[in-house]
Write a protein that holds these residues in place. Structure first.
Motif, PDB file in Angstrom:
ATOM      1  N   MET A  87      18.975  73.508  47.904  1.00 42.34           N
ATOM      2  CA  MET A  87      19.780  72.580  47.140  1.00 42.34           C
ATOM      3  C   MET A  87      20.904  72.049  48.037  1.00 42.34           C
ATOM      4  O   MET A  87      21.569  72.803  48.727  1.00 42.34           O
ATOM      5  N   VAL A  88      21.061  70.756  48.031  1.00 39.56           N
ATOM      6  CA  VAL A  88      22.119  70.112  48.801  1.00 39.56           C
ATOM      7  C   VAL A  88      23.218  69.683  47.835  1.00 39.56           C
ATOM      8  O   VAL A  88      22.963  68.999  46.855  1.00 39.56           O
ATOM      9  N   ILE A  89      24.415  70.123  48.129  1.00 35.14           N
ATOM     10  CA  ILE A  89      25.566  69.727  47.318  1.00 35.14           C
ATOM     11  C   ILE A  89      26.324  68.653  48.081  1.00 35.14           C
ATOM     12  O   ILE A  89      26.697  68.849  49.236  1.00 35.14           O
ATOM     13  N   VAL A  90      26.521  67.520  47.442  1.00 32.11           N
ATOM     14  CA  VAL A  90      27.216  66.407  48.075  1.00 32.11           C
ATOM     15  C   VAL A  90      28.603  66.280  47.445  1.00 32.11           C
ATOM     16  O   VAL A  90      28.724  66.099  46.233  1.00 32.11           O
ATOM     17  N   ALA A  91      29.628  66.418  48.264  1.00 30.32           N
ATOM     18  CA  ALA A  91      31.004  66.282  47.775  1.00 30.32           C
ATOM     19  C   ALA A  91      31.322  64.811  47.548  1.00 30.32           C
ATOM     20  O   ALA A  91      30.806  63.940  48.262  1.00 30.32           O
ATOM     21  N   PRO A  92      32.150  64.522  46.570  1.00 28.85           N
ATOM     22  CA  PRO A  92      32.575  63.134  46.379  1.00 28.85           C
ATOM     23  C   PRO A  92      33.267  62.634  47.647  1.00 28.85           C
ATOM     24  O   PRO A  92      33.887  63.410  48.376  1.00 28.85           O
ATOM     25  N   PRO A  93      33.167  61.348  47.915  1.00 27.21           N
ATOM     26  CA  PRO A  93      33.776  60.812  49.131  1.00 27.21           C
ATOM     27  C   PRO A  93      35.306  60.843  49.058  1.00 27.21           C
ATOM     28  O   PRO A  93      35.894  60.839  47.979  1.00 27.21           O
ATOM     29  N   LEU A  94      35.897  60.886  50.222  1.00 25.90           N
ATOM     30  CA  LEU A  94      37.346  60.754  50.324  1.00 25.90           C
ATOM     31  C   LEU A  94      37.713  59.276  50.320  1.00 25.90           C
ATOM     32  O   LEU A  94      36.973  58.448  50.856  1.00 25.90           O
TER      33      LEU A  94
END
Length: 73
Positions: A1-8
């Motif tokens: 599973m890849v977790i993508v953080a919200p962009p800065l």
């Protein structure tokens, strides 16, 4: 599973409106870097320096936000 953080997202620091938070960040950075706050010369001195730097290099002095919350500068 890849977790993508919200962009800065970034915006130029406003030394007046962001002053208190920016000074807190700077003090915390001094403690993290040097082990104590001895090299922190106070908010007034830092904000005077910051205002001059923002005027000269506005794109180089920014607040970083993730999901509307300031996460650094």
């Amino acid at each position: 599973m890849v977790i993508v953080a919200p962009p800065l997202t970034f915006r130029t620091i406003d030394p007046v409106g962001d002053g208190e938070l920016a000074a807190e960040h700077h003090r915390a950075a001094c403690v993290a870097s040097f082990g104590d706050a001895q090299r922190y010369h106070g908010a007034a001195a830092y904000l005077k320096w910051l205002a001059a730097r923002v005027e000269e290099y506005p794109d180089g002095h920014v607040m970083a936000y993730r999901d509307g919350e300031c996460v650094g500068q």
